[in-house]
Design a protein around this motif. Structure first.
Motif, PDB file in Angstrom:
ATOM      1  N   LYS A 125      44.853  48.180  49.688  1.00  0.00           N
ATOM      2  CA  LYS A 125      43.451  47.986  49.288  1.00  0.00           C
ATOM      3  C   LYS A 125      42.547  47.585  50.444  1.00  0.00           C
ATOM      4  O   LYS A 125      41.368  47.935  50.482  1.00  0.00           O
ATOM      5  CB  LYS A 125      43.337  46.848  48.266  1.00  0.00           C
ATOM      6  CG  LYS A 125      43.842  47.174  46.899  1.00  0.00           C
ATOM      7  CD  LYS A 125      43.445  46.036  45.963  1.00  0.00           C
ATOM      8  CE  LYS A 125      44.114  46.179  44.618  1.00  0.00           C
ATOM      9  NZ  LYS A 125      43.856  45.025  43.755  1.00  0.00           N
ATOM     10  N   PHE A 134      31.857  38.611  49.918  1.00  0.00           N
ATOM     11  CA  PHE A 134      31.169  37.702  48.989  1.00  0.00           C
ATOM     12  C   PHE A 134      32.203  36.924  48.188  1.00  0.00           C
ATOM     13  O   PHE A 134      33.317  37.400  47.965  1.00  0.00           O
ATOM     14  CB  PHE A 134      30.297  38.494  48.003  1.00  0.00           C
ATOM     15  CG  PHE A 134      29.183  39.280  48.654  1.00  0.00           C
ATOM     16  CD1 PHE A 134      28.017  38.657  49.063  1.00  0.00           C
ATOM     17  CD2 PHE A 134      29.313  40.646  48.863  1.00  0.00           C
ATOM     18  CE1 PHE A 134      26.987  39.380  49.658  1.00  0.00           C
ATOM     19  CE2 PHE A 134      28.290  41.377  49.459  1.00  0.00           C
ATOM     20  CZ  PHE A 134      27.119  40.747  49.859  1.00  0.00           C
ATOM     21  N   TYR A 191      49.243  37.107  38.885  1.00  0.00           N
ATOM     22  CA  TYR A 191      48.117  37.984  39.239  1.00  0.00           C
ATOM     23  C   TYR A 191      48.382  39.447  38.885  1.00  0.00           C
ATOM     24  O   TYR A 191      49.401  40.028  39.290  1.00  0.00           O
ATOM     25  CB  TYR A 191      47.845  37.879  40.739  1.00  0.00           C
ATOM     26  CG  TYR A 191      46.895  38.940  41.254  1.00  0.00           C
ATOM     27  CD1 TYR A 191      45.517  38.745  41.190  1.00  0.00           C
ATOM     28  CD2 TYR A 191      47.371  40.130  41.774  1.00  0.00           C
ATOM     29  CE1 TYR A 191      44.655  39.713  41.642  1.00  0.00           C
ATOM     30  CE2 TYR A 191      46.508  41.105  42.243  1.00  0.00           C
ATOM     31  CZ  TYR A 191      45.153  40.893  42.171  1.00  0.00           C
ATOM     32  OH  TYR A 191      44.296  41.864  42.616  1.00  0.00           O
ATOM     33  N   ASP A 231      30.770  47.627  43.075  1.00  0.00           N
ATOM     34  CA  ASP A 231      31.224  48.970  42.711  1.00  0.00           C
ATOM     35  C   ASP A 231      30.247  49.577  41.690  1.00  0.00           C
ATOM     36  O   ASP A 231      29.692  50.670  41.883  1.00  0.00           O
ATOM     37  CB  ASP A 231      32.647  48.794  42.128  1.00  0.00           C
ATOM     38  CG  ASP A 231      33.394  50.087  41.926  1.00  0.00           C
ATOM     39  OD1 ASP A 231      32.757  51.147  41.957  1.00  0.00           O
ATOM     40  OD2 ASP A 231      34.625  50.026  41.716  1.00  0.00           O
ATOM     41  N   ALA A 257      34.388  39.276  38.917  1.00  0.00           N
ATOM     42  CA  ALA A 257      34.841  40.007  40.112  1.00  0.00           C
ATOM     43  C   ALA A 257      33.647  40.631  40.834  1.00  0.00           C
ATOM     44  O   ALA A 257      33.032  41.593  40.349  1.00  0.00           O
ATOM     45  CB  ALA A 257      35.838  41.087  39.727  1.00  0.00           C
ATOM     46  N   VAL A 296      35.723  41.191  57.652  1.00  0.00           N
ATOM     47  CA  VAL A 296      36.075  39.770  57.514  1.00  0.00           C
ATOM     48  C   VAL A 296      36.670  39.486  56.133  1.00  0.00           C
ATOM     49  O   VAL A 296      36.456  38.420  55.554  1.00  0.00           O
ATOM     50  CB  VAL A 296      34.863  38.835  57.774  1.00  0.00           C
ATOM     51  CG1 VAL A 296      34.564  38.721  59.265  1.00  0.00           C
ATOM     52  CG2 VAL A 296      33.625  39.294  57.012  1.00  0.00           C
TER      53      VAL A 296
END
Ligand code: EPU
Length: 346
Positions: free
Chosen positions: A222, A236, A195, A275, A269, A232
């Motif tokens: 982050k 999405f 990753y 964003d 993403a 939570v």
């Protein structure tokens, strides 16, 4: 003997900190107590809402149901070979503490999943995943109480239909109560560093301890701490789109982060879409999208479910308008009768 409490405030038991009062609540620390609680619910004609760590749920202000809060503890080694260990863990054990425990015992595999909030019993439900690892890869069996057959049983990993943020427990949301999970962990490390910037963060010191430490550091940099900014996690799912739709979008947005899937679809993403749609760090009333990771919705003041819905629908609408992609919320939504509801999309 179980102790049922009435008019119980659930705000402290959901990490989004939504005000939610339950008509009936009980904490269960054993399978026998669980069975007693289920019997009570049928006798009183109450629906049952299984509560775990509360880190992936959306609750209305009033729930008329029996909330069964899972608190079955225990970590037990069931079998051990030269290469693997099988460990049974009670549904009520804290997930992150179990990950730390596994690393301390030199059991390998779960390090990439450190610091995910919640309890062990919930990890198979949405097949929690982070930094290139999904928990399903390390699950041997899920121990359940089958409410349809009214008996304890287990599902082998192959029967659990694990895929991205999905399992059989999402297909039959009211059928199984997870009471424990058996993990099959490696006794020799095989670090998953694929990753993004993880390999760089881990650097020369390629040990499981350091990998776990770096995952924790990345998450802390982050993701908001639910104790400070109630949330939570990712709000999405990362959407899957067709290769053709991706090609169209890539012409307009060559930097679009994308992850080709084995079946030909392309995962996009969602955080990037949000964003770009102008929602990173933006608020609507009490609820907004976090400034350091746009995929995380935060309850900044004492929001209720309606406030949350207003914000996430506005985010969905903005993303749909700009990219023609409908984002699907990840947390489980409950209605006032304690039943799982599908999210109404825009
Ligand atoms: N991005 C932006 N702006 C943002 C956020 C992200 O441009 O505000 C871009 C990033 O630059 C990056 C890409 O989007 O190129 C992906 O971002 P990131 O690596 O932070 O991961 P993610 O896809 O947003 C997923 C999981 C997380 C998991 C991380 C790491 C989902 C829905 N979320 O997030 O899981 O920790 O990958 O593996 O799959 C969770 O489910 O609650 C969760 C935190």
């Amino acid at each position: 003997m179980i102790q049922i409490q009435q008019a119980f405030q659930l705000q402290a038991f959901n990490t989004l900190h939504l005000q939610a009062v339950a008509s009936h609540y009980v904490k269960v620390a054993s399978v026998e107590a669980l069975q007693e609680a289920l019997d009570y619910a049928s006798a009183q004609q109450l629906n049952v809402l299984i509560l775990s760590g509360g880190s992936n749920i959306l609750l209305p202000e009033y729930v008329h149901a029996l909330i069964i809060h899972m608190d079955i503890q225990g970590i037990e080694v069931l079998a051990e070979t030269d290469s693997h260990v099988s460990v049974h863990v009670g549904a009520g054990q804290n997930w992150h503490e179990f990950v730390l425990y596994s690393t301390a015992h030199h059991w390998f595999g779960l390090q990439n999943l450190a610091l995910i909030p919640g309890l062990v019993g919930a990890c198979p439900v949405q097949n929690i995943g982070a930094y290139g690892v999904e928990v399903g890869e390390f699950i041997e069996q899920v121990h359940v109480y089958d409410r349809e057959l009214q008996q304890l049983t287990q599902l082998a990993a192959e029967q659990c239909h694990f895929s991205y943020r999905h399992s059989i427990f999402k297909e039959h949301p009211n059928r199984y109560v997870i009471v424990g999970v058996t993990f099959k962990l490696r006794k020799t490390p095989d670090l998953q560093l694929a990753y993004g910037d993880l390999r760089q963060a881990v650097g020369e010191e390629q040990t499981a301890e350091n990998l776990q430490k770096q995952v924790i550091a990345i998450r802390q940099s982050k993701l908001p701490d639910p104790a400070e900014f109630p949330n939570v996690g990712s709000f999405f799912k990362n959407p899957l789109i067709s290769q053709a739709q991706y090609q169209q979008l890539a012409q307009l947005y060559p930097n679009l982060p994308h992850y080709p899937q084995k079946n030909g679809a392309v995962k996009i993403a969602a955080g990037w879409l949000i964003d770009q749609a102008g929602w990173k760090g933006k608020r609507l009333g009490a609820v907004g999208m976090f400034a350091r990771q746009a995929l995380v919705l935060v309850n900044y003041e004492s929001a209720n479910l309606t406030d949350v819905q207003q914000t996430y629908r506005a985010v969905q609408a903005a993303v749909q308008q700009k990219f023609n992609i409908v984002l699907e919320p990840e947390p489980v939504l409950f209605n006032e009768s304690g039943l799982i509801q599908s999210h109404v999309s825009v």
